[in-house]
Design a protein around this motif. Structure first.
Motif, short mmCIF file in Angstrom:
data_model
loop_
_atom_site.label_atom_id
_atom_site.label_comp_id
_atom_site.label_asym_id
_atom_site.label_seq_id
_atom_site.Cartn_x
_atom_site.Cartn_y
_atom_site.Cartn_z
N ALA A 145 31.09 52.15 40.61
CA ALA A 145 31.75 51.33 41.62
C ALA A 145 31.45 49.85 41.43
O ALA A 145 30.35 49.47 41.04
N HIS A 146 32.45 49.03 41.69
CA HIS A 146 32.31 47.58 41.66
C HIS A 146 32.15 47.10 43.09
O HIS A 146 32.73 47.67 44.01
N PRO A 147 31.42 46.01 43.29
CA PRO A 147 31.33 45.48 44.65
C PRO A 147 32.67 44.90 45.10
O PRO A 147 33.31 44.18 44.34
N ASP A 169 34.87 42.53 42.91
CA ASP A 169 34.12 41.37 42.48
C ASP A 169 33.98 41.39 40.97
O ASP A 169 33.72 42.43 40.39
N GLY A 170 34.20 40.25 40.32
CA GLY A 170 33.96 40.14 38.91
C GLY A 170 35.08 40.62 38.01
O GLY A 170 34.94 40.61 36.80
N GLU A 171 36.22 41.05 38.55
CA GLU A 171 37.34 41.43 37.71
C GLU A 171 38.07 40.18 37.25
O GLU A 171 37.86 39.09 37.76
N ALA A 172 38.93 40.37 36.29
CA ALA A 172 39.69 39.24 35.76
C ALA A 172 40.36 38.48 36.89
O ALA A 172 40.99 39.06 37.76
N GLY A 173 40.17 37.18 36.90
CA GLY A 173 40.82 36.34 37.89
C GLY A 173 40.06 36.19 39.19
O GLY A 173 40.52 35.51 40.08
N THR A 174 38.90 36.83 39.32
CA THR A 174 38.12 36.67 40.55
C THR A 174 36.80 36.02 40.21
O THR A 174 36.29 36.13 39.10
N GLN A 175 36.25 35.34 41.17
CA GLN A 175 34.94 34.72 41.02
C GLN A 175 33.90 35.67 41.61
O GLN A 175 34.19 36.40 42.55
N PRO A 176 32.69 35.67 41.10
CA PRO A 176 31.64 36.44 41.75
C PRO A 176 31.50 36.01 43.20
O PRO A 176 31.81 34.87 43.55
#
Length: 124
Positions: free
Chosen positions: A97-99, A110-117
């Motif tokens: 799972a990703h946050p 969170d952290g996928e392409a196009g998103t900022q942490p």
């Protein structure tokens, strides 16, 4: 996405057809209340270059309820198989799972392409 929406829509149709529940109860029991959020998430995911549409654990619970209700209301076997396959996929993904985070009120990973942490602002 297509399979998930298909399961939820079929569950909604079968429950509405075969039960005496009101519209709100039918929408919740079938998981159909999730469909508009799924489309919003899919659109944002595509525009940001991602390839995973986030679901919360409670939303996977809606899919589980829809599948159980389809069994009870003798739903289409092909749709039931698709529902069980989705549940298996979600179960396997749980370990990876990703946050989640929200962008403009839409749930994203969170952290996928196009998103900022999460600890970095969206705008400089």
């Amino acid at each position: 996405m297509i399979a998930l929406v298909g399961v939820l829509e079929h569950a909604h149709t079968k429950i509405a057809e075969l039960s005496n529940a009101d519209d709100e109860t039918t929408a919740r029991a079938s998981g159909a209340t999730l469909i508009p959020a799924l489309y919003a998430r899919a659109g944002l995911t595509l525009t940001k270059g991602g390839d995973n549409i986030p679901l919360l654990v409670s939303e996977v619970g809606l899919l589980e309820a829809a599948v159980i209700n389809l069994e009870s209301y003798q739903g289409n076997e092909v749709v039931l198989v698709a529902g069980y396959e989705l549940l298996d996929v979600f179960s396997a993904r749980e370990a990876n799972a990703h946050p989640p985070r929200r962008i403009h009120g839409i749930l994203t990973f969170d952290g996928e392409a196009g998103t900022q942490p999460a600890d970095q602002p969206l705008l400089p």
